[in-house]
Write an enzyme that holds these catalytic residues in place. Structure first.
Site, short mmCIF file in Angstrom:
data_model
loop_
_atom_site.label_atom_id
_atom_site.label_comp_id
_atom_site.label_asym_id
_atom_site.label_seq_id
_atom_site.Cartn_x
_atom_site.Cartn_y
_atom_site.Cartn_z
N CYS A 73 -45.79 -16.96 25.12
CA CYS A 73 -44.91 -16.89 23.95
C CYS A 73 -45.10 -15.50 23.36
O CYS A 73 -46.25 -15.04 23.23
CB CYS A 73 -45.28 -17.96 22.94
SG CYS A 73 -44.40 -17.80 21.37
N THR A 74 -44.01 -14.87 23.01
CA THR A 74 -44.11 -13.47 22.59
C THR A 74 -44.72 -13.31 21.19
O THR A 74 -44.95 -12.19 20.75
CB THR A 74 -42.74 -12.78 22.68
OG1 THR A 74 -41.77 -13.56 21.96
CG2 THR A 74 -42.30 -12.65 24.12
N HIS A 75 -44.97 -14.42 20.52
CA HIS A 75 -45.70 -14.34 19.24
C HIS A 75 -47.21 -14.14 19.46
O HIS A 75 -47.90 -13.66 18.56
CB HIS A 75 -45.55 -15.64 18.45
CG HIS A 75 -44.23 -15.82 17.79
ND1 HIS A 75 -43.07 -16.03 18.49
CD2 HIS A 75 -43.89 -15.82 16.47
CE1 HIS A 75 -42.07 -16.17 17.62
NE2 HIS A 75 -42.54 -16.06 16.41
N GLU B 191 -45.91 -16.57 12.35
CA GLU B 191 -44.80 -16.02 11.58
C GLU B 191 -45.06 -16.11 10.07
O GLU B 191 -44.60 -15.28 9.30
CB GLU B 191 -43.52 -16.75 11.95
CG GLU B 191 -42.39 -15.79 12.13
CD GLU B 191 -41.38 -16.30 13.10
OE1 GLU B 191 -40.54 -17.08 12.66
OE2 GLU B 191 -41.43 -15.93 14.28
N TYR C 198 -36.53 -21.30 19.20
CA TYR C 198 -35.83 -21.76 20.40
C TYR C 198 -36.65 -22.83 21.14
O TYR C 198 -36.11 -23.59 21.91
CB TYR C 198 -35.59 -20.59 21.36
CG TYR C 198 -34.42 -19.70 21.05
CD1 TYR C 198 -33.63 -19.86 19.90
CD2 TYR C 198 -34.09 -18.66 21.92
CE1 TYR C 198 -32.57 -19.02 19.65
CE2 TYR C 198 -33.01 -17.82 21.67
CZ TYR C 198 -32.26 -17.99 20.53
OH TYR C 198 -31.20 -17.16 20.28
N GLY C 199 -37.97 -22.79 20.91
CA GLY C 199 -38.86 -23.67 21.67
C GLY C 199 -38.57 -25.15 21.52
O GLY C 199 -38.98 -25.96 22.35
N CYS D 164 -38.35 -13.35 25.03
CA CYS D 164 -38.64 -14.70 24.56
C CYS D 164 -38.86 -15.57 25.78
O CYS D 164 -38.00 -15.58 26.69
CB CYS D 164 -37.45 -15.20 23.75
SG CYS D 164 -37.55 -16.93 23.27
N ASN D 165 -39.97 -16.26 25.82
CA ASN D 165 -40.24 -17.14 26.98
C ASN D 165 -39.26 -18.30 27.03
O ASN D 165 -38.79 -18.66 28.11
CB ASN D 165 -41.66 -17.68 26.90
CG ASN D 165 -42.68 -16.64 27.30
OD1 ASN D 165 -43.08 -16.57 28.44
ND2 ASN D 165 -43.08 -15.81 26.36
N ASP E 167 -34.77 -11.88 21.08
CA ASP E 167 -35.69 -13.02 20.94
C ASP E 167 -35.05 -14.00 19.96
O ASP E 167 -34.07 -13.67 19.28
CB ASP E 167 -37.04 -12.52 20.39
CG ASP E 167 -38.03 -13.66 20.15
OD1 ASP E 167 -38.10 -14.58 20.98
OD2 ASP E 167 -38.73 -13.65 19.11
N SER E 168 -35.64 -15.18 19.86
CA SER E 168 -35.18 -16.15 18.88
C SER E 168 -35.39 -15.64 17.45
O SER E 168 -34.71 -16.06 16.53
CB SER E 168 -35.96 -17.45 19.05
OG SER E 168 -37.34 -17.18 18.89
N1 DGL Z 1 -40.93 -16.00 20.85
C1 DGL Z 1 -40.58 -17.26 21.44
C2 DGL Z 1 -41.07 -17.35 22.89
O1 DGL Z 1 -41.61 -16.41 23.42
C3 DGL Z 1 -41.20 -18.41 20.71
C4 DGL Z 1 -40.58 -18.81 19.44
C5 DGL Z 1 -39.48 -19.83 19.60
O2 DGL Z 1 -39.72 -20.96 19.99
O3 DGL Z 1 -38.37 -19.45 19.28
O4 DGL Z 1 -40.94 -18.36 23.51
#
Ligand code: DGL
Length: 270
Positions: A188-190, A156, A44-45, A75-76, A12-13
């Site tokens: 989003c995995t958060h 986070e 990453y978003g 990570c999406n 993931d990011s």
């Molecule tokens: N965990 C990332 C996702 O699922 C989101 C955080 C990011 O933007 O890096 O997209």
């Protein structure tokens, strides 16, 4: 080492993907995992597709060097741009699972889902990837998407289940068509960490799709099909790497994984 006893690589990011790692540990307790969070480059978003692809390729190579038998893109934002590329460019000899495809397949099959909402990063939402893949499986479904970029950093920083998170969640969900949906994809995995707050926001019960659980099940199916599911409990430690270590990340990582973990720094981009 037999194929079945090799670890599963998850990336993931940052640390949000630990929700997927946790679901994988619960679904597949015999598997050893090697987690990689690119904390130098998160989020990453907000990054370009080119940048995310470059990071994803480098991390995948690292995980392959760790002898991983499967790679999970937890990570999406990375799944949006990198899953096909990794397969094609790196000519992977191991299966690669992303968080979007299994989620879309589940929603497309659901008899109850008619008006579907999606919340996620700017990258995930602006790519239109969920809408395209959903349409290709079921043309009758309607998807309402909303980028909710404050949510990942908010979580986070440990801001959830409090007045600030409730206000931000309320503001996002009320400022769009998301009021009339029957199903909501957490893109989003958060977001599994704020699932209950989202449930509380809706007066009517809606179906909230947590892609961490869906992805863990898809991984299990894939490993079973390929006969590389580990049937015996492993004795090796799970490994958690980040590209930038801070004690803050380590603390936050525990929130996401639900237990104490030690992060190791690996500067693969230096
Ligand atoms: N965990 C990332 C996702 O699922 C989101 C955080 C990011 O933007 O890096 O997209």
């Amino acid at each position: 080492m037999s194929d079945a006893s090799r670890p599963i690589g998850i990336f993931d990011s940052g640390i949000g993907g630990l929700t997927v790692a946790k679901a994988i540990k619960e679904t597949l307790p015999n598997e050893q995992i090697v987690y990689f969070g690119d904390t130098v480059h998160m989020p990453y978003g907000d990054k370009s597709s080119h940048a995310i692809k470059t990071y994803a390729k480098r991390i995948t190579k690292f995980l392959l060097n760790q002898n991983c038998k499967a790679i999970v893109i937890a990570c999406n934002s990375a799944s949006t741009v990198a899953s096909n590329l990794l397969d094609k460019e790196l000519k992977l000899s191991v299966p690669i699972i992303n968080v979007i495809d299994p989620t879309v397949e589940l929603v497309a099959k659901s008899k109850k889902a008619k008006f579907i909402g999606l919340i996620g990063t700017k990258k995930t939402v602006s790519s239109g990837v969920y809408a395209k893949r959903l349409k290709s499986l079921n043309a009758n479904l309607k998807l309402y998407s909303k980028a909710t970029p404050l949510l990942a950093p908010m979580i986070e920083e440990g801001y959830f289940n409090n007045n600030i998170s409730r206000t931000i969640i309320h503001s996002y969900l009320s400022s769009s068509h998301l009021g009339t949906i029957d199903t909501l994809i957490l893109g989003c995995t958060h977001y599994p960490l704020i699932k209950s707050e989202i449930e509380q926001y809706y007066a009517q019960p809606i179906h909230i799709i947590d892609s961490s659980i869906v992805t863990a099940r898809a991984l299990k199916n894939k490993l079973t099909k390929l006969h590389i599911l580990n049937k015996e409990a492993h004795t090796k430690n799970d490994l958690f790497y980040v590209t930038d270590y801070t004690t803050g990340f380590e603390k936050a990582a525990q929130l996401f994984f639900g237990e104490e973990i030690k992060l190791k720094e690996s500067r693969i981009f230096d």
